[in-house]
Each structure stands twice: as C-alpha cells, then as structure tokens.
Design an enzyme around this catalytic site. Structure first.
Site, mmCIF file in Angstrom:
data_model
loop_
_atom_site.group_PDB
_atom_site.id
_atom_site.type_symbol
_atom_site.label_atom_id
_atom_site.label_comp_id
_atom_site.label_asym_id
_atom_site.label_seq_id
_atom_site.Cartn_x
_atom_site.Cartn_y
_atom_site.Cartn_z
ATOM 1 N N HIS A 1 0.804 -1.248 0.186
ATOM 2 C CA HIS A 1 -0.020 -0.039 -0.067
ATOM 3 C C HIS A 1 0.894 0.962 -0.058
ATOM 4 O O HIS A 1 2.083 1.150 0.574
ATOM 5 C CB HIS A 1 -0.797 0.215 1.371
ATOM 6 C CG HIS A 1 -1.991 -0.800 1.225
ATOM 7 N ND1 HIS A 1 -3.193 -0.865 1.880
ATOM 8 C CD2 HIS A 1 -2.141 -2.225 0.345
ATOM 9 C CE1 HIS A 1 -4.002 -1.753 1.684
ATOM 10 N NE2 HIS A 1 -3.446 -2.676 0.790
ATOM 11 N N GLU B 1 0.735 3.885 1.536
ATOM 12 C CA GLU B 1 1.243 4.331 3.121
ATOM 13 C C GLU B 1 2.474 3.446 3.644
ATOM 14 O O GLU B 1 3.490 3.984 4.233
ATOM 15 C CB GLU B 1 0.153 4.352 4.041
ATOM 16 C CG GLU B 1 -1.309 5.081 3.630
ATOM 17 C CD GLU B 1 -2.193 4.381 2.864
ATOM 18 O OE1 GLU B 1 -3.390 4.693 3.023
ATOM 19 O OE2 GLU B 1 -1.867 3.569 1.989
ATOM 20 N N CYS C 1 -6.483 2.296 5.641
ATOM 21 C CA CYS C 1 -7.242 1.075 5.919
ATOM 22 C C CYS C 1 -6.622 0.703 7.438
ATOM 23 O O CYS C 1 -5.850 1.335 7.862
ATOM 24 C CB CYS C 1 -6.964 -0.183 4.782
ATOM 25 S SG CYS C 1 -5.076 -0.606 4.868
ATOM 26 N N CYS D 1 -2.791 -0.066 7.261
ATOM 27 C CA CYS D 1 -2.129 1.153 7.190
ATOM 28 C C CYS D 1 -2.140 2.091 8.477
ATOM 29 O O CYS D 1 -1.186 2.784 8.846
ATOM 30 C CB CYS D 1 -2.379 2.101 5.927
ATOM 31 S SG CYS D 1 -1.888 1.010 4.507
#
Length: 168
Positions: free
Chosen positions: A54, A56, A84, A87
C-alpha cells in the site's frame, strides 16, 4: 485549506496517478518533515503481488530508511485515500504526528469513516487526522479507475466469447 497542504496533497495525487498508469488502485502518499518531502510512494500490490504494498506502508518504509528511525513523530503524511486498518496500524506504530487524507474509504477507512484507529485512546499513540483535502479530485481518480477496470474486464469477456464461437 491552506496552499501548503494543498500543494502536498497535489504531490500525493501525482503519485496516485502513477499507480493508475500502472493499473494499480490509484493511491499515493507522501511524508513531510519540517516542510520537506521525506518520501513518496504509490500502491504496487498488483505488480509486486504483495498485500503489503500500500502507498502508506511504502512511504513509511522509505521515510524510516531515510531518517534511520522507525519514529516518525515529527512527520506528517498526505494520502489520497483514507488509510485502511493495516496502514492505520503502521501509522500509529511509526508515531506519525498527523495524517491528511483526500477521500474517505467507506469500506475500509480507519481514520474516521468505518473506524478511527488513529484517534483511539486505547492505543499508546494518537495521530491527528484531517480528511477531505482535494476530496473531489482524489475520489474521481479512484472512481474513474474502477470504471475503466470494469470496462476492460467486460470487453475481455466479450472478446473471449467471440473467440470461443470462432473455434467452434
């Protein structure tokens, strides 16, 4: 929204557009420390076939390496989509000072939409959160991406059916 925050979110959007071009969910993130960009990243789950890729997580990883510390307590993150659960956990563990996000994620958002891990007082570290920066632009990019993906799948299915008919 002040011009500085807008500028940083625009940089995160540039990263999200790079993800889009690579057929990744278009999420971009940057980490800023003392007015300077420390790291930039975008989603690369599809290309790398890695659930951890991801934007992040990748931005945090780069920032930790660059600053030689897992403590990013004097840093802020700008990300195009609300983080999410995974993250958000990484953001808390990296001890980021603040997260600015573009559009909410009503399915997985953990910075206020579905849950608010970043402000949960049961955790040792709280992260300031501000959502809605360039929300329309961030949201449009994600919506356009999924419209395009669905169209490509539909077209591929149609071509596959046509090829099946030709073989018979």
């Amino acid at each position: 929204m002040d011009e500085i925050n807008k500028s940083y979110m625009e940089q995160a959007l540039i990263m999200a557009k790079k993800a889009y071009k690579r057929e990744e969910v278009p999420v971009g993130a940057i980490i800023v420390r003392n007015g300077k960009v420390v790291s930039r990243a975008y989603n690369s789950r599809e290309k790398k076939q890695n659930a951890l890729h991801h934007a992040e997580i990748l931005a945090i990883n780069k920032a930790c390496k660059k600053l030689k510390s897992f403590r990013l307590d004097d840093c802020e993150m700008y990300v195009t989509l609300e983080p999410c659960p995974m993250c958000s956990g990484a953001i808390i563990n990296a001890r980021l000072k603040k997260v600015y996000y573009g559009c909410p994620d009503l399915n997985y958002g953990c910075a206020g939409s579905k849950y608010n891990f970043l402000q949960d007082k049961t955790f040792e570290h709280l992260v300031d959160v501000e959502g809605g920066l360039l929300s329309e632009e961030c949201s449009k990019l994600i919506k356009d991406f999924f419209i395009e993906i669905r169209k490509k799948k539909k077209d591929a299915k149609k071509i596959s059916k046509q090829n099946s008919k030709c073989k018979n």
